[in-house]
Design an enzyme around this catalytic site. Structure first.
Site, mmCIF file in Angstrom:
data_model
loop_
_atom_site.group_PDB
_atom_site.id
_atom_site.type_symbol
_atom_site.label_atom_id
_atom_site.label_comp_id
_atom_site.label_asym_id
_atom_site.label_seq_id
_atom_site.Cartn_x
_atom_site.Cartn_y
_atom_site.Cartn_z
ATOM 1 N N ARG A 33 10.814 -21.149 54.658
ATOM 2 C CA ARG A 33 10.562 -22.584 54.487
ATOM 3 C C ARG A 33 11.073 -23.395 55.673
ATOM 4 O O ARG A 33 10.475 -24.422 56.017
ATOM 5 C CB ARG A 33 11.207 -23.070 53.194
ATOM 6 C CG ARG A 33 10.362 -22.673 52.003
ATOM 7 C CD ARG A 33 10.964 -23.137 50.719
ATOM 8 N NE ARG A 33 9.963 -23.147 49.654
ATOM 9 C CZ ARG A 33 10.240 -23.124 48.364
ATOM 10 N NH1 ARG A 33 11.501 -23.107 47.968
ATOM 11 N NH2 ARG A 33 9.282 -23.140 47.472
ATOM 12 N N LYS A 66 6.104 -15.046 33.225
ATOM 13 C CA LYS A 66 5.792 -15.743 31.978
ATOM 14 C C LYS A 66 4.406 -16.344 31.961
ATOM 15 O O LYS A 66 4.037 -17.100 32.853
ATOM 16 C CB LYS A 66 6.797 -16.871 31.770
ATOM 17 C CG LYS A 66 8.172 -16.396 31.427
ATOM 18 C CD LYS A 66 9.010 -17.584 31.075
ATOM 19 C CE LYS A 66 10.413 -17.187 30.673
ATOM 20 N NZ LYS A 66 11.288 -18.363 30.671
ATOM 21 N N GLY A 81 6.589 -18.642 45.010
ATOM 22 C CA GLY A 81 7.756 -18.246 45.791
ATOM 23 C C GLY A 81 7.984 -16.751 45.764
ATOM 24 O O GLY A 81 8.239 -16.127 46.793
ATOM 25 N N GLY A 83 5.167 -24.030 42.528
ATOM 26 C CA GLY A 83 4.918 -24.995 41.451
ATOM 27 C C GLY A 83 3.928 -26.055 41.872
ATOM 28 O O GLY A 83 3.024 -26.428 41.112
HETATM 29 P P1 ADP Z 1 5.829 -16.652 41.588
HETATM 30 O O1 ADP Z 1 7.183 -17.170 42.007
HETATM 31 O O2 ADP Z 1 5.127 -15.910 42.670
HETATM 32 O O3 ADP Z 1 4.986 -17.740 40.966
HETATM 33 P P2 ADP Z 1 6.816 -15.800 39.031
HETATM 34 O O4 ADP Z 1 8.061 -16.600 39.254
HETATM 35 O O5 ADP Z 1 5.875 -16.271 38.006
HETATM 36 O O6 ADP Z 1 6.060 -15.582 40.424
HETATM 37 O O7 ADP Z 1 7.219 -14.314 38.594
HETATM 38 C C1 ADP Z 1 7.983 -13.485 39.408
HETATM 39 C C2 ADP Z 1 8.791 -12.519 38.601
HETATM 40 O O8 ADP Z 1 7.992 -11.818 37.669
HETATM 41 C C3 ADP Z 1 9.425 -11.470 39.475
HETATM 42 O O9 ADP Z 1 10.821 -11.671 39.486
HETATM 43 C C4 ADP Z 1 9.037 -10.148 38.815
HETATM 44 O O10 ADP Z 1 10.104 -9.227 38.729
HETATM 45 C C5 ADP Z 1 8.620 -10.587 37.434
HETATM 46 N N1 ADP Z 1 7.719 -9.599 36.803
HETATM 47 C C6 ADP Z 1 6.536 -9.168 37.246
HETATM 48 N N2 ADP Z 1 6.030 -8.218 36.442
HETATM 49 C C7 ADP Z 1 6.921 -8.024 35.461
HETATM 50 C C8 ADP Z 1 7.003 -7.158 34.328
HETATM 51 N N3 ADP Z 1 6.023 -6.304 34.064
HETATM 52 N N4 ADP Z 1 8.083 -7.245 33.540
HETATM 53 C C9 ADP Z 1 9.056 -8.121 33.811
HETATM 54 N N5 ADP Z 1 9.059 -8.969 34.855
HETATM 55 C C10 ADP Z 1 8.011 -8.926 35.678
HETATM 56 MG MG MG Z 2 8.968 -17.648 40.852
#
Ligand code: ADP
Ligand code: MG
Length: 395
Positions: A34, A199, A352, A376
């Site tokens: 960043r 989630k 992120g 976000g």
């Molecule tokens: P981003 O920041 O790219 O938007 P998120 O914050 O939504 O992504 O999600 C990232 C997290 O999701 C990571 O820390 C990863 O470990 C977790 N994750 C991905 N697949 C699984 C899974 N099958 N079970 C538990 N956690 C998961």
């Molecule tokens: Mg994230």
């Protein structure tokens, strides 16, 4: 939206809202992406003779001065990357900041202390936020909004200050908005979106909106298990959001109605525990044992997803396909990233953790058309929401 070229900055004090919210391990910056992304705008302003005053937040100190959230290490790194000294103000908009700003010569750069040390920055109360915004605006003559990662926040430095000073969008925000427009207007097809991450509840809004636009929606990561469960499969100890099952059933029905190809994992790596060294087996997605949890998409799913990406003209990817922080469960995320890299499509990575995964896996960042600095913010844009920090720069 006015851009940097529309501002005459020579000799003037320019307040730049940047996104310097980097991960820290003690005082060590573990990923300076960043900071790097903010350099072009800062260089342009300094090069044009502005007195550059950078403001930014770090973490969530919740309106209190907490030394572990100080931006001082960021000032140091910013100075190294810019190749010039960056003065660091000991407070956000008090005596320290005023003294630092008064000492600036044309072309010099200062960084203010963490905006979120001031309760007014994030205050819900308009008057409280506005009062802080006035103090901040009082330091400068012009404002440049360039903190894309914060534009979805109605915060003083993002939303209120631009109402008080002549303003423009910095290069980073201009570039991000340009990309997001391509994902929402006249998008080249096939348009494929890959969603993952932990989630499903974080991404409900974006799924709802994307279902009206995309040709294919590939779902992996932790959120896939709520979809699999909604289809009637048992998911063992995998991540599951029971309270979202109805919503997800609605998405499955809507995708079918609209002819959107909604693609779920067909196999997963089913692990004994949530651990880097957990034992695991590849199992069909409809036969996850009760005592196992899915931590990554399996090899057949990786191939399936790669096939769905092969002829895409536009791809948006948000959210890792598995727990990429553990090497054993990073393969699905790697496979999707590699499919994007080898495709001829316009490819955008948002989020992120997804961007961090690309770097952690040692994949070339320039293999993608764009890696967004705001997870976000880019999701809310794709949800069709009005982003306060962009609206404030419009008028
Ligand atoms: P981003 O920041 O790219 O938007 P998120 O914050 O939504 O992504 O999600 C990232 C997290 O999701 C990571 O820390 C990863 O470990 C977790 N994750 C991905 N697949 C699984 C899974 N099958 N079970 C538990 N956690 C998961
Ligand atoms: Mg994230």
């Amino acid at each position: 939206m006015r851009n940097l070229d529309d501002l005459d900055v020579k000799g003037r004090r320019v307040l730049v809202r940047a996104d310097l919210n980097v991960p820290l391990d003690g005082e060590t910056i573990t990923d300076d992406g960043r900071i790097r992304a903010s350099l072009p705008t800062l260089r342009a302003l300094a090069g044009n003779g502005a007195k550059v005053i950078v403001c930014a937040h770090l973490g969530r100190p919740k309106g209190e001065v907490k030394p572990e959230f100080s931006l001082r290490p960021v000032a140091r790194r910013l100075g190294e990357l810019l190749g010039q000294d960056v003065a660091f103000a000991s407070d956000v908009a008090g005596d320290g900041a005023r003294a630092t700003v008064e000492g600036l010569q044309e072309g010099q750069v200062a960084l203010l202390e963490n905006l979120r040390f001031e309760p007014g920055e994030t205050a819900k109360d308009d008057a409280e936020r506005r009062a802080f915004a006035e103090r901040l605006a009082g330091l400068a003559e012009l404002y440049v909004g360039d903190g894309f990662g914060a534009v979805h926040r109605k915060h003083a430095s993002v939303y209120d200050v631009p109402a008080l000073l002549p303003h423009a969008a910095g290069g980073l925000i201009a570039a991000e908005v340009d990309v997001l427009r391509k994902l929402t207007e006249d998008t080249e097809r096939p348009y494929v979106v890959v969603l993952g991450g932990a989630k499903v509840s974080d991404k409900l809004g974006v799924i709802a909106n994307l279902l009206t636009r995309v040709d294919r929606l590939l779902i992996g990561g932790g959120m896939a298990y709520t979809f699999l469960k909604a289809q009637g499969h048992e998911v063992g100890g995998s991540l599951l959001q029971e309270d979202q099952l109805d919503q997800v059933r609605g998405f499955l029905a809507e995708a079918a109605e609209r002819g959107v190809d909604l693609v779920l994992p067909v196999d997963v790596l089913a692990a004994t525990d949530f651990a880097a060294d957990a034992a695991f087996d590849v199992v069909p997605a409809d036969a996850i044992p009760a005592d196992r949890q899915g931590l990554d998409i399996g090899p057949r799913t990786r191939e399936l997803f790669a096939g769905k990406l092969a002829d895409a003209r536009t791809v948006f990817w948000n959210g890792p396909m598995g727990v990429f922080e553990f090497d054993a469960f990073a393969g699905g995320t790697r496979a999707v990233a590699e499919a994007l890299i080898s495709s001829d499509a316009f490819t955008v990575v948002g989020g992120g953790d997804s961007a961090a995964a690309v770097r952690r896996l040692g994949l070339p960042e320039d293999g993608f058309s764009h890696i967004s600095t705001g997870g976000g913010a880019s999701l809310e844009y794709l949800e069709g929401k009005t982003l306060p920090g962009l609206a404030a720069l419009e008028d």
